[in-house]
Every structure is written in C-alpha cells, then in structure tokens.
Design a protein around this motif. Structure first.
Motif, mmCIF file in Angstrom:
data_model
loop_
_atom_site.group_PDB
_atom_site.id
_atom_site.type_symbol
_atom_site.label_atom_id
_atom_site.label_comp_id
_atom_site.label_asym_id
_atom_site.label_seq_id
_atom_site.Cartn_x
_atom_site.Cartn_y
_atom_site.Cartn_z
ATOM 1 N N THR A 2 43.629 -4.914 -37.888
ATOM 2 C CA THR A 2 44.641 -5.684 -38.623
ATOM 3 C C THR A 2 46.040 -5.356 -38.103
ATOM 4 O O THR A 2 46.244 -4.405 -37.355
ATOM 5 N N ASN A 3 47.004 -6.163 -38.573
ATOM 6 C CA ASN A 3 48.412 -5.953 -38.247
ATOM 7 C C ASN A 3 48.638 -5.896 -36.743
ATOM 8 O O ASN A 3 49.270 -4.974 -36.213
ATOM 9 N N ALA A 4 48.086 -6.875 -36.033
ATOM 10 C CA ALA A 4 48.281 -6.985 -34.585
ATOM 11 C C ALA A 4 48.766 -8.391 -34.244
ATOM 12 O O ALA A 4 48.460 -9.355 -34.955
ATOM 13 N N ARG A 5 49.502 -8.480 -33.176
ATOM 14 C CA ARG A 5 49.888 -9.780 -32.626
ATOM 15 C C ARG A 5 48.748 -10.205 -31.706
ATOM 16 O O ARG A 5 48.717 -9.821 -30.526
ATOM 17 N N VAL A 6 47.811 -10.961 -32.216
ATOM 18 C CA VAL A 6 46.561 -11.237 -31.505
ATOM 19 C C VAL A 6 46.712 -12.424 -30.561
ATOM 20 O O VAL A 6 47.118 -13.514 -30.964
ATOM 21 N N VAL A 7 46.387 -12.202 -29.301
ATOM 22 C CA VAL A 7 46.305 -13.273 -28.310
ATOM 23 C C VAL A 7 44.824 -13.410 -27.950
ATOM 24 O O VAL A 7 44.254 -12.542 -27.287
ATOM 25 N N THR A 8 44.201 -14.471 -28.408
ATOM 26 C CA THR A 8 42.752 -14.580 -28.237
ATOM 27 C C THR A 8 42.352 -15.028 -26.833
ATOM 28 O O THR A 8 41.236 -14.763 -26.402
ATOM 29 N N ALA A 9 43.245 -15.749 -26.134
ATOM 30 C CA ALA A 9 42.913 -16.384 -24.850
ATOM 31 C C ALA A 9 41.746 -17.352 -24.998
ATOM 32 O O ALA A 9 41.076 -17.686 -24.023
ATOM 33 N N ASP A 10 41.515 -17.797 -26.199
ATOM 34 C CA ASP A 10 40.411 -18.711 -26.497
ATOM 35 C C ASP A 10 40.989 -20.112 -26.677
ATOM 36 O O ASP A 10 41.451 -20.470 -27.747
ATOM 37 N N GLY A 11 41.004 -20.872 -25.579
ATOM 38 C CA GLY A 11 41.580 -22.200 -25.636
ATOM 39 C C GLY A 11 43.063 -22.227 -25.337
ATOM 40 O O GLY A 11 43.759 -23.189 -25.666
ATOM 41 N N GLY A 12 43.580 -21.174 -24.691
ATOM 42 C CA GLY A 12 44.987 -21.140 -24.338
ATOM 43 C C GLY A 12 45.673 -19.942 -24.946
ATOM 44 O O GLY A 12 45.096 -19.186 -25.709
ATOM 45 N N ILE A 13 46.964 -19.788 -24.606
ATOM 46 C CA ILE A 13 47.732 -18.642 -25.065
ATOM 47 C C ILE A 13 48.974 -19.118 -25.784
ATOM 48 O O ILE A 13 49.737 -19.932 -25.281
ATOM 49 N N ASP A 14 49.163 -18.593 -26.964
ATOM 50 C CA ASP A 14 50.331 -18.897 -27.776
ATOM 51 C C ASP A 14 51.557 -18.244 -27.157
ATOM 52 O O ASP A 14 51.507 -17.090 -26.759
ATOM 53 N N ARG A 15 52.675 -18.955 -27.099
ATOM 54 C CA ARG A 15 53.883 -18.366 -26.532
ATOM 55 C C ARG A 15 54.439 -17.251 -27.410
ATOM 56 O O ARG A 15 55.056 -16.317 -26.928
ATOM 57 N N ALA A 16 54.259 -17.364 -28.700
ATOM 58 C CA ALA A 16 54.826 -16.372 -29.619
ATOM 59 C C ALA A 16 53.812 -16.002 -30.682
ATOM 60 O O ALA A 16 53.831 -16.530 -31.796
ATOM 61 N N PRO A 17 52.865 -15.102 -30.378
ATOM 62 C CA PRO A 17 51.876 -14.705 -31.374
ATOM 63 C C PRO A 17 52.563 -14.156 -32.630
ATOM 64 O O PRO A 17 53.578 -13.468 -32.549
ATOM 65 N N VAL A 18 52.006 -14.492 -33.774
ATOM 66 C CA VAL A 18 52.616 -14.083 -35.043
ATOM 67 C C VAL A 18 52.025 -12.747 -35.473
ATOM 68 O O VAL A 18 50.817 -12.569 -35.517
ATOM 69 N N ALA A 19 52.897 -11.783 -35.797
ATOM 70 C CA ALA A 19 52.435 -10.468 -36.223
ATOM 71 C C ALA A 19 51.542 -10.590 -37.444
ATOM 72 O O ALA A 19 51.910 -11.198 -38.445
ATOM 73 N N GLY A 20 50.369 -10.016 -37.356
ATOM 74 C CA GLY A 20 49.478 -9.968 -38.504
ATOM 75 C C GLY A 20 48.830 -11.291 -38.855
ATOM 76 O O GLY A 20 48.169 -11.398 -39.887
ATOM 77 N N ALA A 21 49.011 -12.315 -38.018
ATOM 78 C CA ALA A 21 48.479 -13.634 -38.364
ATOM 79 C C ALA A 21 46.955 -13.654 -38.325
ATOM 80 O O ALA A 21 46.323 -14.375 -39.079
ATOM 81 N N LEU A 22 46.358 -12.864 -37.443
ATOM 82 C CA LEU A 22 44.913 -12.863 -37.300
ATOM 83 C C LEU A 22 44.366 -11.443 -37.436
ATOM 84 O O LEU A 22 45.050 -10.463 -37.120
#
Length: 406
Positions: free
Chosen positions: A14-34
């Motif tokens: 928990t409490n991570a800026r998660v970049v899944t690389a699943d279907g692309g990469i978000d430019r600004a991952p949201v802290a704790g979003a996933l």
C-alpha cells in the motif's frame, strides 16, 4: 519500511505510486491510488480498498512501485577482455575491420573456449549482480562466444547455473550463428550444419535452450545461410530472434519475421518496410543504445517508423565484452531517451512489458497485473522521469522477486 513476509504469505503493498505497465504508463501516478496483493509468489489483485484480513500490510512510504526490469538481450557469459579494441576504435579503426583481423567475436571466442563452466560462472556473476542491484528480475543470456559445440554448450550450462545461484529468472538463447571460427573460414554452410544445428540439437536434449538467435550481417551470416538453422528451430518448437540491420541492411529482419520472430535486435539500418513486417508478425524491436554509443554509430534506428507501425520497442543492455560493456538497465533507459529520442513512458515500457514480450514472457512478468509473477521494484523517487533522467544514480529501495525482497 516494515518487515516483509515470505513469498508464500499474502502481502498487501500500500501507499505506493504504482506504475503497472499494463496497457501503458501513466505520466503522473497518484500516490496511494492502487494497492497490490501478492501471494504464493504471484500478483493476486491490483486495485483499491483490497481486503486486509489475514494479510501482511506493507506501507511503501509513497515510493514509486514498478514492474521489475527485464534485460532481454545480453551476452553476459564470456571470457576475456576487449578493452584494447576500445582503444583501437578511439584511434579510428572500424569495428568491422577489427573483426576481420581476428578481433571482435573471435577474440572472445579464444578466451571463452579456454574456460570451463565454473570459471565462466565466476566471471559472469559480478556482471549479473550489477544488473540485480538495479532491480532486474529477468535476464536473457546468449551463447555465441564458443563457436564450437562443447564451448557453446558450456556457455549455456553456465547461464543455467547463474539462475540457480541468484534469485533471478534466466532465459537462454542459442547463438552459435554469431560468427565463423577460423577453422570454418569460407565454409558458412558447413558451420551452420555441423555446429549451429548439431549443437542446437544437443542443447535441446540437455534442456539448455529457450530460443534461437543469429547475427545476420556482412561480417556474419546471410539470410540464405541462416534458413536451415531457423527451419530446424521451428521443427524443434523453439522461438527465434535475430541480430539484424546493425551495420548494414541485409534483409535479416524481414527474413526473421517470416518465422514469427520474437524480436529483431539492433535495427539501426531497418526501414519502414521492416517496421511494417514486424508489426504484422508481432515482432518486438529491441534497441541497444549501449552498442550504438560504444561504436559511435551515427545512423539511428527508425523509432518513428516503429511508432507509426505500432511495433513495441524494448531496450536492453546488450552486455558484452567488446561493443556494449554495459551492466546498467537504468543507464540503458537514459540512453534510449537521449540517443534515440524515446519518451520516458516508452523507456519504462521498453525495459518492462515490452522486454518481457521480446522473450515470450509477456504473460509471466514485466507488468503489475493479476496472475503474473510478483516481480516489482520500489524506488526512492516519485515519478518515472526521475528514473530515466539521472545518470549514475540508483534510487532502488527494494527489489521484489516472486513476492520476496531479494
């Protein structure tokens, strides 16, 4: 960071800026979003508000969590040193000339043939450890410096031993068709039959090989010379890849696409037609900026053509003793951005999801998605750009391989 349980126990990250690389990469991952739930070495769920009952919870402290990098093209196992060739290239001697004079691959051949499996493992472990310190979960290791059946087999035996010595996934590739040894000078067809194909069958019998590769170039082999090897690989049920269009355009990319190649690698002299062929065959473009840099090449791979055709692009170290003595996946990403003008998102995908796909492992690693191996890295940064932009900087906080901090 709290203590992390074993791979078999359920862990909630928990409490991570998660970049899944699943279907692309978000430019600004949201802290704790996933949140990411792992159990038994695999990713069970990715989402929000996941159940916590009976689960060890790991607070990631707002760090960036990405898939663990995959180095999908290396020559990690070899003997000897070719720093002298580096000096000669600085003096203006082209790599092709050095190779024709007995340097290059043949120089590594002489040193590699002189070493047994244990010596090769001992020489290769420090290089592997450098990659692991930057979070790499999966490394492809090619043969190709033995150029005789027993020496080539020893290289792959050493590669398998590396996978047992460290917490890492090692994928092996048969690259006997890398160059002609002196004893086969002018007899490429005989070498392919008597060493590349016969040795491949021995490697398969010993369980040493996961894929087949070849060097298609003026200083190596033509598509016509390689056809019997690729036909045999297909008959054995092995996927193929190719070193192609690095120094010239011999048509190796289109040739390999005809076999549904997993990847075509180097590609500086590839064309728009090659890009369309790769898109049609599902072949990944593996770009190797370390070799481009070390050889001071000036012809860029056609990145824009790959984008336009929808060809996935991977990046790899090409770790080898002569033309890419590189053991940093982070620097490889920086080179992909600065030399090849790839975006931050493209660079991160290139060493995660696309690199895994280049090894036929797209459904095993390279993404943070349910069902895949729990191979992840926690970084002491907030954004992917901070991973790619800096040079000589390793912000790793924790390398997670199959659910365990390794």
């Amino acid at each position: 960071m709290c203590r992390i349980g074993g791979a078999m126990g359920a862990t909630l990250w928990t409490n991570a800026r998660v970049v899944t690389a699943d279907g692309g990469i978000d430019r600004a991952p949201v802290a704790g979003a996933l949140e990411v739930l792992t159990e038994g070495g695999r990713i069970v769920a990715v989402g929000r508000g996941l159940a916590r009952a009976g689960v060890e919870v790991v607070d990631c402290g707002g760090r960036l969590l990405t898939p663990a990098p995959v180095d999908c093209h290396t020559h990690l196992v070899f003997g000897g040193d070719r720093a002298g060739e580096f000096e000669r290239r600085l003096e203006g001697v082209p790599y092709a000339q050095i190779a024709r004079e007995g340097g290059g691959i043949r120089a590594s051949m002489r040193a590699t043939r002189a070493m047994g499996v244990e010596d090769l493992v001992a020489a290769s472990l420090p290089r592997l450890d450098h990659l692991l310190r930057e979070g790499v979960s999966t490394v492809e290791v090619k043969s190709g410096y033995g150029l005789s059946i027993e020496a080539e087999l020893n290289m792959l035996r050493a590669a398998r031993a590396l996978g047992r010595a460290r917490a890492v996934r090692v994928v092996t590739t048969w690259l006997a068709a890398h160059a002609l040894p002196p004893e086969y000078e002018g007899r490429a067809e005989a070498y392919i039959a008597e060493v590349a194909i016969a040795g491949l069958e021995a490697a398969v019998a010993e369980g040493l090989v996961d894929a087949v590769d070849a060097f298609c170039e003026g200083i190596a082999f033509t598509p016509a010379e390689l056809a019997p090897l690729y036909d045999r690989a297909r008959a054995l049920g092995l996927p193929v890849k190719i070193h192609s269009e690095q120094l010239s355009h011999l048509g190796g990319t289109a040739f390999a696409c005809g076999y549904g190649a997993l990847s075509a690698d180097h590609l500086e002299h590839a064309t728009e037609a090659d890009a369309r062929a790769m898109a049609a065959s599902g072949t990944v473009a593996v770009l190797l900026p370390g070799a481009f840099y070390a050889l001071r090449e000036t012809v860029l791979p056609p990145v824009e053509a790959f984008r336009a055709a929808g060809v996935p692009m991977a990046l790899a170290t090409d770790c080898n003793p002569g033309t890419s003595p590189l053991t940093s996946i982070l620097l490889t990403m920086n080179m992909g951005a600065t030399l090849f003008r790839m975006t931050v998102a493209e660079c991160l995908l290139a060493v995660t999801a696309h690199a895994a796909r280049a090894l036929g492992l797209g459904n095993e690693t390279g993404r943070i998605a349910p069902g895949l191996s729990a191979d992840m890295v926690l970084w002491d940064v907030e954004t992917p750009a901070q991973l790619v932009a800096r040079i000589g900087f390793n912000p790793i906080h924790a390398r997670i391989f199959k659910g365990e901090v390794a």
